[in-house]
Motif scaffolding. Structure first.
Motif, PDB file in Angstrom:
ATOM      1  N   GLN A  32       0.795  -1.222   0.000  1.00 45.26           N
ATOM      2  CA  GLN A  32       0.000   0.000   0.000  1.00 45.26           C
ATOM      3  C   GLN A  32       0.834   1.283   0.000  1.00 45.26           C
ATOM      4  O   GLN A  32       0.622   2.157  -0.851  1.00 45.26           O
ATOM      5  N   PRO A  33       1.799   1.453   0.914  1.00 45.67           N
ATOM      6  CA  PRO A  33       2.567   2.711   0.869  1.00 45.67           C
ATOM      7  C   PRO A  33       3.428   2.850  -0.379  1.00 45.67           C
ATOM      8  O   PRO A  33       3.674   3.969  -0.842  1.00 45.67           O
ATOM      9  N   TRP A  34       3.889   1.713  -0.941  1.00 51.11           N
ATOM     10  CA  TRP A  34       4.713   1.772  -2.159  1.00 51.11           C
ATOM     11  C   TRP A  34       3.901   2.140  -3.386  1.00 51.11           C
ATOM     12  O   TRP A  34       4.464   2.505  -4.428  1.00 51.11           O
ATOM     13  N   LEU A  35       2.594   2.051  -3.294  1.00 53.16           N
ATOM     14  CA  LEU A  35       1.716   2.504  -4.366  1.00 53.16           C
ATOM     15  C   LEU A  35       1.211   3.919  -4.111  1.00 53.16           C
ATOM     16  O   LEU A  35       1.184   4.751  -5.021  1.00 53.16           O
ATOM     17  N   THR A  36       0.842   4.194  -2.868  1.00 50.22           N
ATOM     18  CA  THR A  36       0.179   5.461  -2.553  1.00 50.22           C
ATOM     19  C   THR A  36       1.111   6.659  -2.683  1.00 50.22           C
ATOM     20  O   THR A  36       0.794   7.630  -3.392  1.00 50.22           O
ATOM     21  N   TRP A  37       2.253   6.615  -2.018  1.00 53.25           N
ATOM     22  CA  TRP A  37       3.141   7.786  -2.020  1.00 53.25           C
ATOM     23  C   TRP A  37       3.758   8.066  -3.388  1.00 53.25           C
ATOM     24  O   TRP A  37       3.764   9.228  -3.833  1.00 53.25           O
ATOM     25  N   PRO A  38       4.267   7.068  -4.102  1.00 54.98           N
ATOM     26  CA  PRO A  38       4.722   7.361  -5.475  1.00 54.98           C
ATOM     27  C   PRO A  38       3.609   7.879  -6.372  1.00 54.98           C
ATOM     28  O   PRO A  38       3.850   8.736  -7.237  1.00 54.98           O
ATOM     29  N   ALA A  74      -8.292   7.941 -19.856  1.00 54.51           N
ATOM     30  CA  ALA A  74      -8.753   7.078 -20.944  1.00 54.51           C
ATOM     31  C   ALA A  74      -8.062   5.715 -20.897  1.00 54.51           C
ATOM     32  O   ALA A  74      -8.705   4.669 -21.084  1.00 54.51           O
ATOM     33  N   MET A  75      -6.754   5.718 -20.642  1.00 55.70           N
ATOM     34  CA  MET A  75      -6.025   4.454 -20.571  1.00 55.70           C
ATOM     35  C   MET A  75      -6.511   3.605 -19.404  1.00 55.70           C
ATOM     36  O   MET A  75      -6.698   2.387 -19.528  1.00 55.70           O
ATOM     37  N   LEU A  76      -6.734   4.241 -18.244  1.00 54.72           N
ATOM     38  CA  LEU A  76      -7.149   3.488 -17.065  1.00 54.72           C
ATOM     39  C   LEU A  76      -8.601   3.029 -17.157  1.00 54.72           C
ATOM     40  O   LEU A  76      -8.970   2.024 -16.541  1.00 54.72           O
ATOM     41  N   ALA A  77      -9.425   3.748 -17.917  1.00 52.48           N
ATOM     42  CA  ALA A  77     -10.801   3.298 -18.114  1.00 52.48           C
ATOM     43  C   ALA A  77     -10.818   1.912 -18.762  1.00 52.48           C
ATOM     44  O   ALA A  77     -11.548   1.012 -18.325  1.00 52.48           O
ATOM     45  N   SER A  78     -10.004   1.746 -19.798  1.00 49.85           N
ATOM     46  CA  SER A  78      -9.921   0.445 -20.460  1.00 49.85           C
ATOM     47  C   SER A  78      -9.175  -0.569 -19.602  1.00 49.85           C
ATOM     48  O   SER A  78      -9.578  -1.741 -19.512  1.00 49.85           O
ATOM     49  N   ALA A  79      -8.080  -0.141 -18.961  1.00 49.50           N
ATOM     50  CA  ALA A  79      -7.298  -1.064 -18.136  1.00 49.50           C
ATOM     51  C   ALA A  79      -8.118  -1.571 -16.958  1.00 49.50           C
ATOM     52  O   ALA A  79      -8.020  -2.752 -16.583  1.00 49.50           O
ATOM     53  N   GLY A  80      -8.928  -0.691 -16.366  1.00 48.06           N
ATOM     54  CA  GLY A  80      -9.762  -1.119 -15.250  1.00 48.06           C
ATOM     55  C   GLY A  80     -10.770  -2.176 -15.670  1.00 48.06           C
ATOM     56  O   GLY A  80     -11.000  -3.150 -14.939  1.00 48.06           O
ATOM     57  N   TYR A  81     -11.371  -2.002 -16.858  1.00 43.32           N
ATOM     58  CA  TYR A  81     -12.336  -3.009 -17.305  1.00 43.32           C
ATOM     59  C   TYR A  81     -11.634  -4.304 -17.675  1.00 43.32           C
ATOM     60  O   TYR A  81     -12.184  -5.392 -17.488  1.00 43.32           O
ATOM     61  N   GLY A 221       1.615   8.098 -12.492  1.00 43.62           N
ATOM     62  CA  GLY A 221       1.023   8.476 -11.222  1.00 43.62           C
ATOM     63  C   GLY A 221      -0.437   8.074 -11.121  1.00 43.62           C
ATOM     64  O   GLY A 221      -0.883   7.528 -10.098  1.00 43.62           O
ATOM     65  N   PHE A 222      -1.213   8.332 -12.182  1.00 40.95           N
ATOM     66  CA  PHE A 222      -2.615   7.926 -12.191  1.00 40.95           C
ATOM     67  C   PHE A 222      -2.743   6.405 -12.065  1.00 40.95           C
ATOM     68  O   PHE A 222      -3.628   5.917 -11.357  1.00 40.95           O
ATOM     69  N   SER A 223      -1.876   5.674 -12.753  1.00 36.41           N
ATOM     70  CA  SER A 223      -1.949   4.210 -12.731  1.00 36.41           C
ATOM     71  C   SER A 223      -1.674   3.660 -11.336  1.00 36.41           C
ATOM     72  O   SER A 223      -2.394   2.787 -10.841  1.00 36.41           O
ATOM     73  N   LEU A 224      -0.633   4.179 -10.692  1.00 34.99           N
ATOM     74  CA  LEU A 224      -0.327   3.747  -9.329  1.00 34.99           C
ATOM     75  C   LEU A 224      -1.442   4.153  -8.373  1.00 34.99           C
ATOM     76  O   LEU A 224      -1.788   3.403  -7.452  1.00 34.99           O
ATOM     77  N   GLY A 225      -2.010   5.333  -8.594  1.00 32.18           N
ATOM     78  CA  GLY A 225      -3.122   5.763  -7.755  1.00 32.18           C
ATOM     79  C   GLY A 225      -4.341   4.871  -7.920  1.00 32.18           C
ATOM     80  O   GLY A 225      -5.016   4.540  -6.932  1.00 32.18           O
ATOM     81  N   PHE A 226      -4.642   4.496  -9.145  1.00 32.54           N
ATOM     82  CA  PHE A 226      -5.757   3.577  -9.396  1.00 32.54           C
ATOM     83  C   PHE A 226      -5.524   2.266  -8.656  1.00 32.54           C
ATOM     84  O   PHE A 226      -6.420   1.752  -7.972  1.00 32.54           O
ATOM     85  N   ALA A 227      -4.306   1.725  -8.786  1.00 33.09           N
ATOM     86  CA  ALA A 227      -3.985   0.465  -8.110  1.00 33.09           C
ATOM     87  C   ALA A 227      -4.056   0.622  -6.597  1.00 33.09           C
ATOM     88  O   ALA A 227      -4.544  -0.274  -5.894  1.00 33.09           O
ATOM     89  N   ALA A 228      -3.592   1.763  -6.067  1.00 34.31           N
ATOM     90  CA  ALA A 228      -3.608   1.988  -4.623  1.00 34.31           C
ATOM     91  C   ALA A 228      -5.036   2.049  -4.094  1.00 34.31           C
ATOM     92  O   ALA A 228      -5.347   1.482  -3.032  1.00 34.31           O
TER      93      ALA A 228
END
Length: 262
Positions: A32-38, A74-81, A221-228
């Motif tokens: 969790q912290p390795w995803l959130t802070w970066p 846009a990238m994360l919309a598709s990646a999330g699905y 940053g958006f990708s790591l935030g989505f994962a976090a």
């Protein structure tokens, strides 16, 4: 003939390695912290660089700065699905107990990022096309994706028996995954207003490095935030499930009954 079942069995063993809730929670707490802070640092750096220091486009002017939010969304919309589809396979094929919980939590996050994609695309489209919305192939297929997210969110919660909801939502996720290649290749298959992709796997980027680097930072940053966010929500769901199991266990009920009788 025996290679395929063996491969499936090995894959099932690998995926079930972290099916134990306690093991997953320990791993999640470490990640969790390795995803959130970066995620926070990279997003702030990418957006700050892109919105305030990167050059304006020679054709689009300062409106191009919407790109630093719109493209990652846009990238994360598709990646999330795509993540929902993976969870569906894990649930339907390997009966992975955490896949259904993860799918429950991915849905709302994916719907929000898709809504952000549509909103920023509309803001970008107004100065470029002179209208907030056109029934363009790319825009329409992303709107369909948004409704698929909403359908998944509703369907997974629509049954009194959670297992029925998980199964129905998993089938919808797999069926809806057909929309992902339509989104990706819509600008190549049809004559659309939406510009072609500036970054591809087969060619060099068509934008300058002064725009590419902040976009890369923002996207990472958006990708790591989505994962976090998904990881935090899934951890909370697992803990909630464990608490429910403890409260509904026969020993717990028996102890409560004894206490009430006393």
């Amino acid at each position: 003939m025996s290679a395929t079942p063996t491969l499936v069995a090995r894959a099932g063993t690998f995926f079930h390695r972290y099916a134990n809730p306690g093991r997953f929670l320990k791993l999640g707490a470490r990640l969790q912290p390795w995803l959130t802070w970066p995620a926070l640092l990279l997003t702030l750096a990418g957006l700050g660089w892109g919105l305030f220091f990167s050059p304006a486009d020679w054709q689009q002017g300062d409106s191009v700065r919407i790109m630093y939010v719109h493209v990652p969304a846009a990238m994360l919309a598709s990646a999330g699905y795509a993540g929902l589809a993976v969870c569906a396979v894990l649930s339907l094929v390997w009966r992975h107990p955490l896949a259904d919980l993860a799918a429950v939590e991915i849905g709302p996050v994916g719907a929000c990022i898709t809504a952000l994609c549509l909103a920023t695309g509309s803001l970008w489209g107004k100065p470029m096309w002179g209208t907030w919305w056109v029934w363009d192939a790319r825009l329409t297929s992303v709107l369909v994706l948004f409704f698929l997210y909403l359908g998944h969110i509703a369907l997974i919660r629509a049954f009194d028996d959670p297992q029925r909801g998980y199964k129905a939502a998993a089938i919808l996720a797999l069926a809806g995954a057909v929309d992902l290649p339509v989104i990706k290749f819509s600008v190549q298959w049809w004559n659309t207003l939406h510009q072609p992709d500036s970054i591809t796997l087969t060619g060099a980027p068509t934008m300058s490095s002064s725009m590419l680097w902040p976009l890369a930072l923002s996207t990472l940053g958006f990708s790591l935030g989505f994962a976090a966010i998904v990881l935090a929500r899934t951890r909370a769901a697992v803990m909630e499930s464990r608490i429910r199991s403890l409260l509904s266990s026969p020993r717990r009920r028996g102890g409560s009954a004894s206490g009430d009788a006393a």
